[in-house]
Design an enzyme around this catalytic site. Structure first.
Site, PDB file in Angstrom:
ATOM      1  CE  LYS A  52      -4.326  -1.880   1.544  1.00 44.64           C
ATOM      2  NZ  LYS A  52      -3.921  -3.197   2.091  1.00 44.64           N
ATOM      3  CD  GLN A 103     -11.995  -6.906   5.740  1.00 51.94           C
ATOM      4  OE1 GLN A 103     -12.519  -5.813   5.544  1.00 51.94           O
ATOM      5  NE2 GLN A 103     -10.825  -7.236   5.234  1.00 51.94           N
ATOM      6  N   GLY A 104     -16.818 -10.389   5.966  1.00 53.77           N
ATOM      7  CA  GLY A 104     -18.218 -10.496   5.600  1.00 53.77           C
ATOM      8  C   GLY A 104     -18.517 -10.495   4.121  1.00 53.77           C
TER       9      GLY A 104
END
Length: 214
Positions: A62, A172-173
């Site tokens: 990142k 995280q879903g």
């Protein structure tokens, strides 16, 4: 990076031996491993080279810096065996171009927005704008959240055939099937595979889920 199972394993382990074992166990069910600072800091940058002998390695650094520093970081990761490096897009066109130039034959993926709830606070408001910029700069693809499949579709409308990697599947879903259906090329899954009592089985089941919508 191949496109067989559509799974990239986010290997956020901090134990070097366990990370290498998990990668070896699941390599038949993934297209690449994504490693971040936790593993690099605990195992050393040579972990990039070790994992690259098993599969493609995406260095999720990142990067968010000026062009010169961005170039140095990308070159260092690629020299150690990284097939791709993830950078932030918000740093602007000059930094993105520097990343692409430094990568050579490796791929650069630009973050449009992140998968956690905080990702909606700032970057999502400019995600399409950053995606257009990334296309101009020649990045290979983009990071768009599996936790918000509608955002994957929005980015796909902007970038054409460029690749999308979607994090946030599992713990995280996010749903692998939903992300692929929305336009992702690969899903990124971490804890629900490497934290499973049987990582190989978990990766295999996710592969089946993805194939059900292809």
């Amino acid at each position: 990076m191949r496109k067989d199972t559509r799974i990239i394993l986010a290997l956020d382990e901090t134990d070097r031996a366990k990370a290498l074992k998990v990668a070896d166990d699941v390599k038949e069910h993934i297209d690449a491993v994504k490693i971040n600072w936790p593993l690099i800091l605990s195992a050393g940058p040579e972990i990039i080279t070790q994992l690259s002998k098993m599969t493609d390695v995406v260095c999720d650094l990142k990067v968010a810096d000026i062009p010169n520093t961005t170039s140095l970081i990308v070159k260092g990761a690629v020299a150690r065996g990284a097939s791709a490096v993830i950078v932030h897009a918000f740093t602007g066109e000059d930094s993105l171009t520097a990343a692409v130039d430094a990568a050579g034959a490796a791929e650069i993926y630009a973050v449009t927005e992140m998968s956690h709830p905080g990702g909606t606070a700032f970057t999502s408001k400019h995600a399409e704008e950053m995606a257009r910029m990334g296309v101009r700069c020649g990045v290979a693809g983009f990071i768009a959240p599996a936790t918000r499949p509608e955002r994957i579709a929005a980015i796909r409308n902007v970038i054409g055939s460029k690749k999308i990697l979607s994090p946030g599947v599992g713990a995280q879903g996010g749903s692998a099937a939903s992300a692929i259906s929305a336009g992702a090329d690969h899903v990124i899954v971490g804890r629900s595979v490497y934290g499973s009592p049987d990582p190989k089985k978990a990766a295999s089941e996710m592969e089946k889920e993805i194939r059900s919508v292809l």
